[in-house]
Design a protein around this motif. Structure first.
Motif, PDB file in Angstrom:
ATOM      1  N   TRP A 203      -2.981   7.766   6.087  1.00 33.94           N
ATOM      2  CA  TRP A 203      -4.421   8.094   6.364  1.00 33.94           C
ATOM      3  C   TRP A 203      -4.935   7.147   7.401  1.00 33.94           C
ATOM      4  CZ3 TRP A 203      -8.303   4.356   5.395  1.00 33.94           C
ATOM      5  CH2 TRP A 203      -9.764   4.926   5.663  1.00 33.94           C
TER       6      TRP A 203
ATOM      7  N   ALA B 185      -4.548  10.463   0.059  1.00 32.48           N
ATOM      8  CA  ALA B 185      -4.895   8.872   0.222  1.00 32.48           C
ATOM      9  C   ALA B 185      -5.646   8.284  -0.783  1.00 32.48           C
ATOM     10  CB  ALA B 185      -5.476   8.483   1.447  1.00 32.48           C
TER      11      ALA B 185
ATOM     12  N   GLN C  78      -1.508   6.245   1.932  1.00 32.70           N
ATOM     13  CA  GLN C  78      -2.767   5.493   2.340  1.00 32.70           C
ATOM     14  C   GLN C  78      -2.526   4.813   3.653  1.00 32.70           C
ATOM     15  OE1 GLN C  78      -3.904   2.358  -0.451  1.00 32.70           O
ATOM     16  NE2 GLN C  78      -5.533   1.697   0.485  1.00 32.70           N
TER      17      GLN C  78
ATOM     18  N   TRP D 105      -5.153   5.546  -3.872  1.00 32.25           N
ATOM     19  CA  TRP D 105      -5.556   4.488  -3.042  1.00 32.25           C
ATOM     20  C   TRP D 105      -5.394   3.108  -3.906  1.00 32.25           C
ATOM     21  CZ3 TRP D 105      -7.603   4.492   1.535  1.00 32.25           C
ATOM     22  CH2 TRP D 105      -8.382   3.170   1.750  1.00 32.25           C
TER      23      TRP D 105
ATOM     24  N   LEU E 123       0.953  -1.047  -0.133  1.00 32.91           N
ATOM     25  CA  LEU E 123      -0.056   0.025  -0.035  1.00 32.91           C
ATOM     26  C   LEU E 123       0.869   1.212   0.078  1.00 32.91           C
ATOM     27  CD1 LEU E 123      -2.729  -0.967   2.750  1.00 32.91           C
ATOM     28  CD2 LEU E 123      -2.880  -1.258   0.244  1.00 32.91           C
TER      29      LEU E 123
END
Length: 305
Positions: A56, A209, A53, A213, A49
């Motif tokens: 967040w 984010a 992200q 994503w 990821l």
């Protein structure tokens, strides 16, 4: 209309319990960087990821816990120093993104050690922006820690770590955040400050984010939720620890984060710290400890006047 929160009654000093709270805080803090590393490219590979992200998740799920709790305790969010809060959140967000990025790219012990450079950055920023006077001892502490950062970065060597520069930038952001924390200190209750910090952080972190994503797996969702909850729990334990223990007792225990990060990296990723890591981390911690000692001396002198 919510009722006013009860008057704050300082707890009785208890150095042993306070130090224990700080150690538990450090165990969780090291766990958050462990999760960030697990979700990063060196461990998760193609399923990694983006650090924006992950950052967040740290703020969003943290806010999901602490904001309702603050409202239940009767805290009002009107008439707050939102300018200072915004500055703190912006710096804190930069620090979190940088630290989580570095944790995904370099050994956990190295990333954690470089993050301890933040008090030295805070000292420099205090000189520049708050016009604080700094003596020889503090500049000496900064020089020692800087040598440690150079050792971990390995400039001019085949093993140069570009990610260490990201970790160093994260430490600078966290150092700037410490300046805003100092300016907010005593203005508002700690729980309210935590709620505003995480709530504003969640709002700021959402747009970046979304742009990067990637749909997490069920396991990754669980890890991100755990990340937010662990961070809030760590912050709460730290506040309890420094409220119970004297500053000169509690502060050194904060560096047990490095011990936990080393153990986690060794147990889960087989990362055994070498001589260079031990030397660099030791110099940074030594510099930070000297700075903490001198600040405690200065604080005690002020109390005596």
């Amino acid at each position: 209309m919510p009722s006013s929160p009860p008057a704050f009654v300082p707890p009785k000093p208890d150095n042993i319990k306070g130090a224990l709270y700080v150690v538990m805080c450090c165990m969780l803090l090291a766990g958050t960087t462990l999760i960030a590393r697990s979700l990063g490219p060196q461990i998760a590979g193609d399923e990694a990821l983006h650090p924006l992200q992950i950052s967040w998740a740290r703020f969003f799920f943290g806010a999901s816990v602490v904001v309702p709790l603050a409202l239940m305790r009767g805290h009002s969010f009107r008439h707050s120093a939102y300018g200072l809060h915004a500055g703190r959140v912006a710096m804190g967000y930069g620090g979190v993104v940088g630290l989580f990025t570095a944790a995904g790219l370099m050994p956990l012990t190295d990333a954690t050690a470089i993050s301890f450079f933040s008090p030295l950055f805070a000292m420099v920023f205090a000189v520049v922006f708050l016009k604080e006077l700094v003596g020889v001892w503090r500049w000496g502490a900064a020089a020692i820690a800087f040598m440690g950062a150079l050792v971990l970065t390995r400039p001019g060597m085949d093993t140069f770590q570009p990610a260490a520069l990201i970790a160093l930038a994260a430490a600078a952001f966290m150092g700037a955040e410490l300046i805003f924390i100092k300016m907010l200190s005593g203005r508002e209750p700690p729980l309210k400050i935590l709620a505003i910090n995480n709530g504003m952080g969640a709002l700021i972190a959402t747009v970046p984010a979304v742009l990067f994503w990637r749909e997490p797996t069920a396991e990754q969702w669980g890890m991100m939720i755990l990340l937010g909850v662990m961070m809030i729990s760590a912050q709460t334990l730290f506040l309890k620890g420094i409220a119970l223990a004297e500053a000169n007792v509690a502060a050194p225990f904060f560096y047990t984060t490095l011990i936990f990060a080393t153990v986690y990296g060794w147990l889960l990723f087989g990362e055994t710290p070498g001589t260079v890591t031990a030397l660099g981390a030791g110099l940074i911690v030594l510099g930070a400890l000297i700075l903490t000692w001198r600040e405690n001396l200065a604080r005690n002198r002020q109390k005596g006047n």
